[in-house]
Design a protein around this motif. Structure first.
Motif, short mmCIF file in Angstrom:
data_model
loop_
_atom_site.label_atom_id
_atom_site.label_comp_id
_atom_site.label_asym_id
_atom_site.label_seq_id
_atom_site.Cartn_x
_atom_site.Cartn_y
_atom_site.Cartn_z
N ALA A 91 9.61 68.17 48.34
CA ALA A 91 10.01 66.86 47.83
C ALA A 91 8.81 65.91 47.74
N GLU A 92 7.92 65.94 48.74
CA GLU A 92 6.71 65.11 48.69
C GLU A 92 5.83 65.51 47.51
N ALA A 93 5.72 66.81 47.27
CA ALA A 93 4.90 67.28 46.16
C ALA A 93 5.51 66.84 44.82
N LEU A 94 6.82 66.95 44.68
CA LEU A 94 7.48 66.50 43.45
C LEU A 94 7.32 64.99 43.27
N LYS A 95 7.39 64.26 44.37
CA LYS A 95 7.20 62.80 44.29
C LYS A 95 5.82 62.47 43.73
N GLU A 96 4.79 63.11 44.28
CA GLU A 96 3.42 62.79 43.84
C GLU A 96 3.13 63.28 42.43
N VAL A 97 3.56 64.49 42.11
CA VAL A 97 3.19 65.10 40.84
C VAL A 97 4.13 64.68 39.70
N TYR A 98 5.44 64.73 39.92
CA TYR A 98 6.39 64.47 38.84
C TYR A 98 6.76 62.98 38.75
N PHE A 99 7.27 62.41 39.82
CA PHE A 99 7.77 61.04 39.76
C PHE A 99 6.65 60.01 39.66
N GLN A 100 5.57 60.19 40.42
CA GLN A 100 4.49 59.21 40.40
C GLN A 100 3.35 59.61 39.46
N ASP A 101 3.37 60.81 38.92
CA ASP A 101 2.34 61.28 37.99
C ASP A 101 0.94 61.03 38.54
N ASP A 102 0.73 61.46 39.78
CA ASP A 102 -0.55 61.31 40.48
C ASP A 102 -1.04 59.87 40.52
N GLY A 103 -0.12 58.93 40.79
CA GLY A 103 -0.48 57.53 40.99
C GLY A 103 -0.45 56.69 39.73
N ARG A 104 -0.07 57.25 38.59
CA ARG A 104 -0.08 56.49 37.34
C ARG A 104 1.22 55.72 37.09
N ARG A 105 2.29 56.01 37.83
CA ARG A 105 3.55 55.30 37.65
C ARG A 105 4.36 55.35 38.95
N ALA A 106 5.39 54.53 39.00
CA ALA A 106 6.32 54.49 40.13
C ALA A 106 5.60 54.39 41.47
N GLY A 107 4.66 53.47 41.54
CA GLY A 107 3.88 53.30 42.76
C GLY A 107 4.69 52.83 43.95
N SER A 108 5.82 52.17 43.69
CA SER A 108 6.65 51.66 44.78
C SER A 108 7.66 52.68 45.29
N LEU A 109 7.67 53.88 44.70
CA LEU A 109 8.59 54.92 45.15
C LEU A 109 8.23 55.33 46.57
N GLN A 110 9.22 55.36 47.46
CA GLN A 110 8.92 55.59 48.87
C GLN A 110 9.18 57.02 49.31
N GLU A 111 10.32 57.60 48.92
CA GLU A 111 10.68 58.92 49.42
C GLU A 111 11.57 59.62 48.40
N VAL A 112 11.35 60.93 48.22
CA VAL A 112 12.20 61.75 47.35
C VAL A 112 12.94 62.74 48.23
#
Length: 185
Positions: free
Chosen positions: A152-173
């Motif tokens: 879930a952490e990996a999906l958060k960083e890679v998919y949801f946050q796109d390596d820091g380019r979006r959804a910076g306020s996302l806390q936990e997946v």
């Protein structure tokens, strides 16, 4: 049954260069060779030493279903350890790992955003550092819950946050209600 741990094992087993023994006699002979005797195999499989000897000599050919499952699991867990190690090393250093998950994914985000969980089907290539974290945790005996958190952490960083380019306020997946899960090296 460990869904995430078994998925990682299945991904590594796809790297095998030769198929594991299929017949009960061949599987028993392999385990006897690996463990150094029929007594050790008998204790591991929770059967009598004489039964192991009869499988080795092909006097018994068809094991009971529960014994067949234990036998196959033990053989596959010991089959081609060097190939298994190389596949893990390659995924953890250069190639990464692909996760294909069909599950209910939810996340925690700030107030005012839509954070309702929903069923998604994602196929995401995770970079090597995430593969290394998953394999290291599995080697250290982490349970399915911990492997689920790391995925879930990996999906958060890679998919949801796109390596820091979006959804910076996302806390936990969170990954819940898994319908399908597959790892690929």
């Amino acid at each position: 049954m460990s869904l995430f741990g078994d998925g990682l094992d299945a991904a590594v087993q796809k790297a095998f260069t030769r198929p594991a023994p299929k017949s009960a006699g061949a599987q028993m002979r392999y385990l006897v060779k690996q463990l150094g005797g029929t007594k050790a195999v008998a204790q591991m499989l929770r059967i009598s030493q004489r039964t192991v000897e009869r499988y080795v000599k092909d006097q018994i050919r068809k094991p009971r279903p529960n014994l067949a499952a234990r036998l196959e699991r033990e053989v596959k867990s010991r089959w081609q350890p060097q190939i298994r190690a190389k596949a893990r090393q390659k995924a953890a250093t250069t190639d990464g790992i692909v996760v294909d998950v069909h599950a209910r994914l939810g996340y925690t985000a700030p107030i005012g955003t839509t954070d309702q969980d929903r069923i998604r089907h994602l196929t995401v290539a995770l970079p090597p550092q995430h593969a290394a974290r998953l394999f290291d945790a599995q080697q250290q005996g982490a349970g399915d819950d911990r492997l689920r958190e790391l995925t879930a952490e990996a999906l958060k960083e890679v998919y949801f946050q796109d390596d820091g380019r979006r959804a910076g306020s996302l806390q936990e997946v969170q990954i819940n209600d898994v319908i399908h899960l597959d790892f690929e090296l």
